[in-house]
Structures are given as structure tokens and as C-alpha cells.
Design an enzyme around this catalytic site. Structure first.
Site, PDB file in Angstrom:
ATOM      1  CE1 TYR A  95      51.998  55.111  47.426  1.00  0.00           C
ATOM      2  CE2 TYR A  95      53.532  55.700  46.066  1.00  0.00           C
ATOM      3  CZ  TYR A  95      52.017  55.482  46.203  1.00  0.00           C
ATOM      4  OH  TYR A  95      51.249  55.813  45.487  1.00  0.00           O
ATOM      5  N   PRO A 100      46.700  50.052  36.472  1.00  0.00           N
ATOM      6  CG  PRO A 100      48.335  50.617  35.045  1.00  0.00           C
ATOM      7  CD  PRO A 100      47.857  50.699  36.534  1.00  0.00           C
ATOM      8  CG  LEU A 101      49.147  45.778  34.651  1.00  0.00           C
ATOM      9  CD1 LEU A 101      50.404  45.263  34.945  1.00  0.00           C
ATOM     10  CD2 LEU A 101      48.525  45.316  33.213  1.00  0.00           C
ATOM     11  N   GLY A 115      47.287  43.594  39.454  1.00  0.00           N
ATOM     12  CA  GLY A 115      47.937  42.156  39.019  1.00  0.00           C
ATOM     13  C   GLY A 115      47.225  41.156  38.584  1.00  0.00           C
ATOM     14  CG  LEU A 174      43.184  43.274  34.132  1.00  0.00           C
ATOM     15  CD1 LEU A 174      43.202  44.917  33.930  1.00  0.00           C
ATOM     16  CD2 LEU A 174      42.259  42.434  33.354  1.00  0.00           C
ATOM     17  N   GLY A 190      47.131  37.985  34.184  1.00  0.00           N
ATOM     18  CA  GLY A 190      46.648  36.532  34.087  1.00  0.00           C
ATOM     19  C   GLY A 190      47.185  35.554  34.882  1.00  0.00           C
ATOM     20  CE  LYS A 191      51.179  38.230  38.893  1.00  0.00           C
ATOM     21  NZ  LYS A 191      52.046  38.934  39.701  1.00  0.00           N
TER      22      LYS A 191
END
Length: 324
Positions: A53, A208-209, A212, A214, A216-217
Site C-alpha cells: 500500500y 464497500p462503496l 467510490g 456508490l 454518487g459523485k
């Protein structure tokens, strides 16, 4: 923040985890320290990291931040092995020598004498599974690791790994797996989740998004400051910017508006409350983003809305519980 048991093990973690994938690259020491303090003060415990990472700089940064904030004893520190950088490329290598060398380096960089959870980052076809699992067993019996898990394994790989490790002399169990899981990525429900439920393992959901999406961006295009506009991340996000997935995002946005929450908070709450899920990994570029994300802890999605989101996102990827 509520704690959850990881599968049938004695390991307990916060049901939201702090991800550090961009630490050392997009997140500097100051921002990382602020995020870690904010997370711990909110009751978060599980902090997830890996040697690769932050282009290899994450663990040293995290070690400095753990020391400066004095929070090592307040977190469940989860590391990984079996992905390494060679000649500028990330390669899979789950051989005994490589993973144990990675563990030694991780402990030095993180400034700790043990990891609370150590995970095999990827399945490695080139290394006998028993060799990798023997290294996990050694790490536990030598006291450098408390619990062990896997990441990104298929259902059959998960079952094989669990049975093989449990059959070794020390009978060390695999307690968890990390897989990508969101309203936009539900394949884990086909084979991984049923395997976990049968074996008594817990699921830690990464992205889980939906990378990114989800949040909404991307509903009205690709923001200039988003990952989707970054050449380093464009191919990571692009598969989720499709018309069928856009329909899921719109349904999520309508649900969020009706519940007075953000789309990200509803999406996180949906994953958090799925079968076998122990924790969801969230990351942020800024502390302000993290604070908004952590507010999902207090969000409860009514059953009828949860089911509607499940239906609109499901396709053929249904959990075993839903099939029954």
C-alpha cells in the site's frame, strides 16, 4: 462503534475498519494521524494495511502515526502478505521465505511485536498451499501473529485453505477473508459467503462503496479530483461506470434522500448488515470525508428499503439465505 465477533473466533473488531491503501501516496503523516485519531475516538478498532500500500510507503507511515498518537494498544492491526514489489511490478509470492520476510519487515516498520490479524493477500498458484499455510501456523505459534486469514480467495480456495490449516499439527484456524463486496459487486454471495457461513469464518468487505461510485459523485460525469479522473486509478473505477450500475446508483440515491442520509452511508449500512460480514473497510483522502463515512455507523436501513436495494442490485448473485 459496535464491535462484532469475526466468524466463530474470539477476535472482535469494529464493524467499520480504517483502510490505509493510499497512506504514503495520497495521504501524508499529518492527515493520517488526524484520520487515525478520529477513527479511534469514534470507537473504531480495526485498521487494515499491507506492504504494497502507498507504493510501499504505507506501513512505515502507519508505524510513525501509531507511535505519535499512542494508539497501538487501542487498535486491531491487520496486515497482509504474498504480494510484493519486484522491478517496479507487483507480483504474487506466497512462498514461506517471502511471507515470513514480509512479516518481519512489517513488524519493524509498524513498530510492533505482533499483528492482530495476518492475511494472505492473494492466492498464489506457483506456491504449494500447504507451504503458505505452514508459514501462517509458524507466525502464530511464534507469537508474532494472533489470528490469520485470507483475502481474495474463491469459495473453493477458502474451504481448501480452512481445511488444510485446521488439519496441521497446531490446528490454527483461518478466521476471516477479505473480498470485494458492495451493491455493485455481489459475486461473493455465490460461493464465498456460503463457505464462510459453513466454516464459521467472518467476511471483511473491501471497497464497500463500489470503488467510490456508490458515493454518487459520478452521477453527472467524472469529477476532476476523483479517482476516475486519475490515470493511476482510471481503470480501477471504469468497470463500475456502466449503464446497468448507474441504475443501482440512482436507486441508492433515492433511498438516501428519503432516509435523510448520504448514498455512501446507505451503501455502507447495506453491506455491513449482510450475512457473515464482520466489518467493512473504508478509506478517505481527508478527515472530513472519513467523518461523513463513519456516520454510517448510526444509520439503519428499514427492511423494505434494504430489500429493494438488494433486488435492484442482485441479478443472479443471491446469497444462500435469500435462495432459501
Amino acid at each position: 462503534m459496535l464491535l462484532r465477533q469475526v466468524g466463530h473466533s474470539g477476535l472482535r473488531v469494529s464493524r467499520m475498519a480504517l483502510g490505509t491503501m493510499s497512506w504514503g501516496a495520497g495521504v501524508d503523516d499529518y492527515e493520517a494521524a488526524e484520520q487515525l485519531t478520529t477513527f479511534v475516538d469514534a470507537g473504531g478498532t480495526l485498521v487494515d494495511t499491507a506492504p504494497i500500500y502507498g507504493d510501499g510507503a504505507c506501513e512505515e507511515l502507519l508505524g510513525r502515526v501509531l507511535a505519535s498518537t499512542g494508539t497501538r494498544d487501542r487498535v486491531v492491526l491487520a496486515g497482509k502478505c504474498a504480494l510484493t514489489r519486484r522491478d517496479g511490478e507487483v507480483v504474487r509470492d506466497a512462498s514461506r521465505g517471502t511471507v515470513l520476510d514480509q512479516l518481519d519487515l512489517s513488524l519493524r516498520q509498524l513498530g510492533t511485536d505482533h499483528l492482530d490479524l495476518w492475511q494472505v493477500h492473494r492466492w498464489d498458484d506457483s506456491t504449494p498451499l500447504d507451504e503458505t499455510l505452514a508459514a501462517l501456523e509458524h507466525a502464530v505459534t511464534s507469537g508474532r501473529v494472533r489470528y490469520v486469514g485470507i483475502s481474495n480467495f474463491t469459495g473453493w480456495q477458502t474451504a481448501l485453505g480452512h481445511a488444510t490449516l485446521a488439519g496441521r499439527p497446531a490446528r490454527v484456524p483461518l478466521v476471516s477473508t477479505q473480498v470485494e463486496y458492495s451493491l455493485l459487486r455481489r459475486e461473493a454471495e455465490v460461493d464465498v459467503v456460503p463457505a464462510l457461513q459453513h466454516l464459521g469464518m467472518g467476511l471483511i468487505a473491501w471497497s464497500p462503496l463500489g470503488r467510490g461510485v456508490l458515493t454518487g459523485k459520478y452521477r453527472n460525469g467524472t469529477p476532476a479530483d476523483s479517482r476516475g479522473a486519475d490515470p493511476r486509478w482510471e481503470q480501477f473505477v471504469a468497470p463500475y461506470l456502466t449503464p446497468d450500475r448507474a441504475g443501482v446508483v440512482e436507486a441508492l440515491a433515492r433511498a438516501a434522500e428519503g432516509l435523510g442520509a448520504s448514498p455512501a452511508q446507505i451503501a455502507l449500512a447495506w453491506v455491513r448488515d449482510r450475512p457473515a460480514v464482520a466489518s467493512v473497510v473504508v478509506g478517505a483522502r481527508t478527515t472530513a470525508q472519513l467523518v461523513e463515512t463513519l456516520a454510517a455507523e448510526a444509520v439503519e436501513v428499514p427492511p423494505e428499503i434494504r430489500q429493494a436495494l438488494t433486488d435492484v442490485s442482485g441479478g443472479e448473485a443471491l446469497s444462500s439465505a435469500e435462495k432459501e
